[in-house]
Scaffold this motif. Structure first.
Motif, PDB file in Angstrom:
ATOM      1  N   UNK A  97       0.816  -1.210   0.000  1.00 57.21           N
ATOM      2  CA  UNK A  97       0.000   0.000   0.000  1.00 57.21           C
ATOM      3  C   UNK A  97       0.848   1.259   0.000  1.00 57.21           C
ATOM      4  N   UNK A  98       1.935   1.227   0.769  1.00 54.91           N
ATOM      5  CA  UNK A  98       2.852   2.378   0.776  1.00 54.91           C
ATOM      6  C   UNK A  98       3.435   2.608  -0.612  1.00 54.91           C
ATOM      7  N   UNK A  99       3.864   1.514  -1.252  1.00 48.75           N
ATOM      8  CA  UNK A  99       4.447   1.635  -2.584  1.00 48.75           C
ATOM      9  C   UNK A  99       3.433   2.168  -3.595  1.00 48.75           C
ATOM     10  N   UNK A 100       2.230   1.604  -3.588  1.00 52.29           N
ATOM     11  CA  UNK A 100       1.207   2.038  -4.542  1.00 52.29           C
ATOM     12  C   UNK A 100       0.802   3.493  -4.303  1.00 52.29           C
ATOM     13  N   UNK A 101       0.690   3.873  -3.036  1.00 47.79           N
ATOM     14  CA  UNK A 101       0.319   5.257  -2.723  1.00 47.79           C
ATOM     15  C   UNK A 101       1.404   6.222  -3.160  1.00 47.79           C
ATOM     16  N   UNK A 102       2.669   5.849  -2.939  1.00 45.47           N
ATOM     17  CA  UNK A 102       3.772   6.703  -3.384  1.00 45.47           C
ATOM     18  C   UNK A 102       3.751   6.864  -4.898  1.00 45.47           C
ATOM     19  N   UNK A 103       3.483   5.780  -5.618  1.00 48.77           N
ATOM     20  CA  UNK A 103       3.401   5.872  -7.078  1.00 48.77           C
ATOM     21  C   UNK A 103       2.233   6.764  -7.501  1.00 48.77           C
TER      22      UNK A 103
END
Length: 276
Positions: A97-103
């Motif tokens: 979720x952190x990765x997707x939100x950052x993207x």
């Protein structure tokens, strides 16, 4: 004139504590918990139970790191494994979720396009950077804390995991919209009344301070401050995502949890060693 008392909710609009615990553990951990209800009342009780799921994850991570230290493993390896335990106990969903939100945040695209990017299975450069920096920060903080004493490291990871899930409770409060009509974000967005959410936050802050009393008054204040700082950063991430995407998603909840946990660990390294 007497104050009017609102009528109790009908049975179909209530959820029992076991319903809530199963919802919390079933959605926020890989621990065996069969979700028996997937509705708004169960989500409300479940998100109020989220800190209990975080406490369990934190205690398991703390136990792992502590056992490794007593077996003679150095603080660096103990920190690496301890940081990996919460990821394993959530199937890496919060990190994802952190990765997707950052993207999504880094895409500079309109909300709908950013949400489509977040749903893709691949991870972009912003996501990679966010995950790497987050895990490095958590590991570095735990290395420093375990290097001072097993108690400091164990307390830190437990408090951080609990604060991270408490941030999810606050992110589920009334008035926070969902960005999509489906998914975990839609299931829990706005389900928790503000009063109980704030009362639970105060309880967790006090519990963190009480748990750290063996480290002295300064240690107790530091742990209470770590929870508060985690909630502030989690709130900032939440507001940024709501403003950018129009609401919350399951990915946003993952980002809130990871940034809150990292913040708590960093704060607990500030000010030098606490008295033991």
């Amino acid at each position: 004139m007497t104050d009017s008392v609102p009528p109790p909710l009908p049975p179909e609009e209530r959820a029992t504590l076991p319903d809530g615990l199963r919802f919390a553990f079933g959605t926020l951990t890989v621990l065996p918990a069969r979700i028996t209800r997937w509705d708004r009342p169960a989500a409300r009780t479940g998100m109020l139970c989220a800190p209990a799921a975080g406490l369990t994850v934190g205690l398991l991570a703390a136990a792992t790191g502590t056992v490794l230290l007593f077996l003679g493993v150095g603080p660096l390896l103990a920190a690496v494994v301890t940081a990996a335990v919460p990821a394993a106990l959530t199937r890496g969903l919060h990190l994802d979720g952190l990765a997707d939100t950052a993207d999504g945040l880094g895409s500079a695209k309109p909300a709908e396009a950013a949400l489509r990017i977040m749903k893709q299975s691949d991870i972009g450069p912003f996501g990679v950077i966010a995950v790497v920096v987050g895990l490095l920060a958590q590991t570095a903080a735990l290395f420093e804390l375990f290097g001072e004493s097993w108690l400091r490291g164990a307390l830190a990871v437990t408090v951080a995991a609990t604060a991270a899930r408490l941030a999810l409770t606050l992110a589920s409060r009334s008035g926070v919209p969902a960005a999509r009509p489906e998914g975990l974000g839609a299931a829990v967005a706005g389900v928790v009344p503000r009063g109980p959410a704030l009362a639970l936050a105060a309880l967790v802050v006090l519990a963190a301070a009480a748990a750290a009393l063996p480290l002295g008054p300064a240690g107790a204040l530091r742990h209470a401050g770590a929870v508060l700082a985690a909630l502030v950063v989690g709130e900032l991430v939440l507001r940024r995502c709501v403003g950018r995407f129009g609401g919350v998603t399951g990915d946003v909840f993952g980002a809130v949890a990871e940034t809150s946990a990292t913040t708590a660990l960093i704060v607990l390294t500030l000010g030098g060693p606490a008295a033991a």
